[in-house]
Design a protein around this motif. Sequence first.
Motif, PDB file in Angstrom:
ATOM      1  N   HIS A  34       0.870  -1.187   0.000  1.00 56.72           N
ATOM      2  CA  HIS A  34       0.000   0.000   0.000  1.00 56.72           C
ATOM      3  C   HIS A  34       0.903   1.233   0.000  1.00 56.72           C
ATOM      4  O   HIS A  34       2.006   1.202   0.552  1.00 56.72           O
ATOM      5  N   ASP A  35       0.435   2.323  -0.587  1.00 53.31           N
ATOM      6  CA  ASP A  35       1.158   3.585  -0.450  1.00 53.31           C
ATOM      7  C   ASP A  35       1.205   3.988   1.027  1.00 53.31           C
ATOM      8  O   ASP A  35       2.251   4.373   1.539  1.00 53.31           O
ATOM      9  N   ARG A  36       0.041   3.908   1.699  1.00 51.16           N
ATOM     10  CA  ARG A  36      -0.075   4.175   3.136  1.00 51.16           C
ATOM     11  C   ARG A  36      -0.536   2.892   3.806  1.00 51.16           C
ATOM     12  O   ARG A  36      -1.467   2.237   3.322  1.00 51.16           O
ATOM     13  N   ALA A  37       0.101   2.511   4.902  1.00 54.73           N
ATOM     14  CA  ALA A  37      -0.291   1.302   5.624  1.00 54.73           C
ATOM     15  C   ALA A  37      -1.755   1.406   6.035  1.00 54.73           C
ATOM     16  O   ALA A  37      -2.224   2.471   6.426  1.00 54.73           O
ATOM     17  N   ALA A  38      -2.459   0.291   5.942  1.00 59.49           N
ATOM     18  CA  ALA A  38      -3.891   0.252   6.237  1.00 59.49           C
ATOM     19  C   ALA A  38      -4.128  -0.552   7.516  1.00 59.49           C
ATOM     20  O   ALA A  38      -4.567  -1.709   7.474  1.00 59.49           O
ATOM     21  N   TYR A  39      -3.832   0.062   8.650  1.00 57.66           N
ATOM     22  CA  TYR A  39      -4.046  -0.601   9.937  1.00 57.66           C
ATOM     23  C   TYR A  39      -5.532  -0.642  10.259  1.00 57.66           C
ATOM     24  O   TYR A  39      -6.242   0.355  10.074  1.00 57.66           O
ATOM     25  N   ALA A  40      -5.985  -1.796  10.752  1.00 52.19           N
ATOM     26  CA  ALA A  40      -7.396  -1.952  11.111  1.00 52.19           C
ATOM     27  C   ALA A  40      -7.745  -1.030  12.278  1.00 52.19           C
ATOM     28  O   ALA A  40      -8.824  -0.452  12.316  1.00 52.19           O
ATOM     29  N   ASP A  41      -6.849  -0.895  13.231  1.00 53.73           N
ATOM     30  CA  ASP A  41      -7.059  -0.030  14.383  1.00 53.73           C
ATOM     31  C   ASP A  41      -6.046   1.107  14.300  1.00 53.73           C
ATOM     32  O   ASP A  41      -4.894   0.950  14.683  1.00 53.73           O
ATOM     33  N   THR A  42      -6.480   2.238  13.783  1.00 51.49           N
ATOM     34  CA  THR A  42      -5.565   3.357  13.560  1.00 51.49           C
ATOM     35  C   THR A  42      -5.027   3.941  14.853  1.00 51.49           C
ATOM     36  O   THR A  42      -4.031   4.658  14.843  1.00 51.49           O
ATOM     37  N   ASP A  43      -5.651   3.633  16.005  1.00 54.74           N
ATOM     38  CA  ASP A  43      -5.139   4.124  17.287  1.00 54.74           C
ATOM     39  C   ASP A  43      -3.923   3.331  17.753  1.00 54.74           C
ATOM     40  O   ASP A  43      -3.198   3.764  18.633  1.00 54.74           O
ATOM     41  N   GLN A  44      -3.703   2.149  17.176  1.00 58.87           N
ATOM     42  CA  GLN A  44      -2.633   1.271  17.629  1.00 58.87           C
ATOM     43  C   GLN A  44      -1.312   1.467  16.878  1.00 58.87           C
ATOM     44  O   GLN A  44      -0.311   0.887  17.267  1.00 58.87           O
ATOM     45  N   ALA A  45      -1.321   2.207  15.810  1.00 60.98           N
ATOM     46  CA  ALA A  45      -0.099   2.327  15.013  1.00 60.98           C
ATOM     47  C   ALA A  45       0.090   3.752  14.511  1.00 60.98           C
ATOM     48  O   ALA A  45      -0.862   4.415  14.114  1.00 60.98           O
ATOM     49  N   GLU A  46       1.329   4.185  14.522  1.00 57.66           N
ATOM     50  CA  GLU A  46       1.685   5.483  13.975  1.00 57.66           C
ATOM     51  C   GLU A  46       1.552   5.418  12.452  1.00 57.66           C
ATOM     52  O   GLU A  46       1.980   4.438  11.838  1.00 57.66           O
ATOM     53  N   PRO A  47       0.964   6.418  11.801  1.00 59.65           N
ATOM     54  CA  PRO A  47       0.824   6.385  10.341  1.00 59.65           C
ATOM     55  C   PRO A  47       2.177   6.215   9.651  1.00 59.65           C
ATOM     56  O   PRO A  47       3.181   6.782  10.085  1.00 59.65           O
ATOM     57  N   CYS A  48       2.172   5.413   8.592  1.00 60.48           N
ATOM     58  CA  CYS A  48       3.413   5.163   7.867  1.00 60.48           C
ATOM     59  C   CYS A  48       3.076   4.597   6.494  1.00 60.48           C
ATOM     60  O   CYS A  48       1.921   4.297   6.191  1.00 60.48           O
ATOM     61  N   SER A  49       4.088   4.420   5.680  1.00 60.46           N
ATOM     62  CA  SER A  49       3.903   3.803   4.371  1.00 60.46           C
ATOM     63  C   SER A  49       3.750   2.292   4.535  1.00 60.46           C
ATOM     64  O   SER A  49       4.091   1.724   5.580  1.00 60.46           O
ATOM     65  N   GLY A  50       3.280   1.642   3.483  1.00 58.89           N
ATOM     66  CA  GLY A  50       3.214   0.186   3.491  1.00 58.89           C
ATOM     67  C   GLY A  50       4.590  -0.435   3.656  1.00 58.89           C
ATOM     68  O   GLY A  50       4.768  -1.414   4.380  1.00 58.89           O
ATOM     69  N   ARG A  51       5.572   0.153   2.995  1.00 60.13           N
ATOM     70  CA  ARG A  51       6.946  -0.370   3.116  1.00 60.13           C
ATOM     71  C   ARG A  51       7.458  -0.267   4.555  1.00 60.13           C
ATOM     72  O   ARG A  51       8.128  -1.166   5.056  1.00 60.13           O
ATOM     73  N   GLU A  52       7.150   0.832   5.223  1.00 60.33           N
ATOM     74  CA  GLU A  52       7.581   1.001   6.613  1.00 60.33           C
ATOM     75  C   GLU A  52       6.859  -0.001   7.518  1.00 60.33           C
ATOM     76  O   GLU A  52       7.467  -0.575   8.416  1.00 60.33           O
ATOM     77  N   ALA A  53       5.583  -0.231   7.287  1.00 60.80           N
ATOM     78  CA  ALA A  53       4.855  -1.228   8.080  1.00 60.80           C
ATOM     79  C   ALA A  53       5.458  -2.617   7.878  1.00 60.80           C
ATOM     80  O   ALA A  53       5.584  -3.401   8.821  1.00 60.80           O
ATOM     81  N   TYR A  54       5.892  -2.918   6.650  1.00 59.90           N
ATOM     82  CA  TYR A  54       6.515  -4.216   6.394  1.00 59.90           C
ATOM     83  C   TYR A  54       7.864  -4.314   7.102  1.00 59.90           C
ATOM     84  O   TYR A  54       8.241  -5.385   7.591  1.00 59.90           O
ATOM     85  N   LYS A  55       8.585  -3.209   7.209  1.00 61.04           N
ATOM     86  CA  LYS A  55       9.846  -3.210   7.971  1.00 61.04           C
ATOM     87  C   LYS A  55       9.566  -3.518   9.442  1.00 61.04           C
ATOM     88  O   LYS A  55      10.332  -4.248  10.084  1.00 61.04           O
ATOM     89  N   ARG A  56       8.475  -2.979   9.972  1.00 58.15           N
ATOM     90  CA  ARG A  56       8.096  -3.268  11.360  1.00 58.15           C
ATOM     91  C   ARG A  56       7.832  -4.768  11.518  1.00 58.15           C
ATOM     92  O   ARG A  56       8.275  -5.382  12.494  1.00 58.15           O
ATOM     93  N   TYR A  57       7.108  -5.338  10.574  1.00 59.04           N
ATOM     94  CA  TYR A  57       6.838  -6.778  10.580  1.00 59.04           C
ATOM     95  C   TYR A  57       8.148  -7.565  10.486  1.00 59.04           C
ATOM     96  O   TYR A  57       8.361  -8.536  11.226  1.00 59.04           O
ATOM     97  N   SER A  58       9.028  -7.149   9.601  1.00 59.00           N
ATOM     98  CA  SER A  58      10.277  -7.877   9.357  1.00 59.00           C
ATOM     99  C   SER A  58      11.190  -7.921  10.576  1.00 59.00           C
ATOM    100  O   SER A  58      11.924  -8.891  10.772  1.00 59.00           O
ATOM    101  N   GLN A  59      11.172  -6.868  11.396  1.00 57.01           N
ATOM    102  CA  GLN A  59      12.040  -6.840  12.574  1.00 57.01           C
ATOM    103  C   GLN A  59      11.797  -8.059  13.463  1.00 57.01           C
ATOM    104  O   GLN A  59      12.737  -8.635  13.999  1.00 57.01           O
ATOM    105  N   THR A  60      10.557  -8.461  13.611  1.00 53.87           N
ATOM    106  CA  THR A  60      10.232  -9.633  14.428  1.00 53.87           C
ATOM    107  C   THR A  60      10.207 -10.903  13.606  1.00 53.87           C
ATOM    108  O   THR A  60      10.701 -11.943  14.045  1.00 53.87           O
ATOM    109  N   SER A  61       9.652 -10.846  12.407  1.00 53.87           N
ATOM    110  CA  SER A  61       9.508 -12.080  11.627  1.00 53.87           C
ATOM    111  C   SER A  61      10.864 -12.699  11.292  1.00 53.87           C
ATOM    112  O   SER A  61      10.998 -13.929  11.283  1.00 53.87           O
ATOM    113  N   LEU A  62      11.878 -11.895  11.061  1.00 50.79           N
ATOM    114  CA  LEU A  62      13.208 -12.442  10.793  1.00 50.79           C
ATOM    115  C   LEU A  62      13.745 -13.213  11.998  1.00 50.79           C
ATOM    116  O   LEU A  62      14.405 -14.241  11.846  1.00 50.79           O
TER     117      LEU A  62
END
Length: 139
Positions: A34-62
């Motif tokens: 996504h150009d902008r990450a599409a969080y289901a609960d916008t109160d739980q995450a700071e707005p960011c790009s889709g790429r940045e949200a994937y980096k957040r995922y990658s930090q733990t998934s790796l």
Amino acid sequence: MNQEPPTLTHDQHRVLEILPPDQPVVMLNLLRFHDRAAYADTDQAEPCSGREAYKRYSQTSLQTIAAVGGRVIFGGKAHEALIGPQEERWHQAFLVQYPSPAAFCAMMAMPQYQACVHHRTAALADSRLIPLSAFQALS
């Protein structure tokens, strides 16, 4: 809002069950962000790009991939398909090798993985996860 942990469907289990259980499996990941990450609960995450949200995922998934004996064996930018639907375009591709299909399932069941997968969901406009197994030697 708590997101349900990822669970495999009956059809997804069926795909994994036909793979050789005692051999490595490589997961082909095709990602479109996504150009902008599409969080289901916008109160739980700071707005960011889709790429940045994937980096957040990658930090733990790796870490969880490594914990089950897996490793990323390739990652890179995906280009326009030479053969295939021209409208189906991907931003990135990864190959992740796991020691077995059971190791992949164990990784998905890990609480730390389940806690980070919402970042992946928010990041991706579309994706494919395709298991690959080695050809069996011909006699």
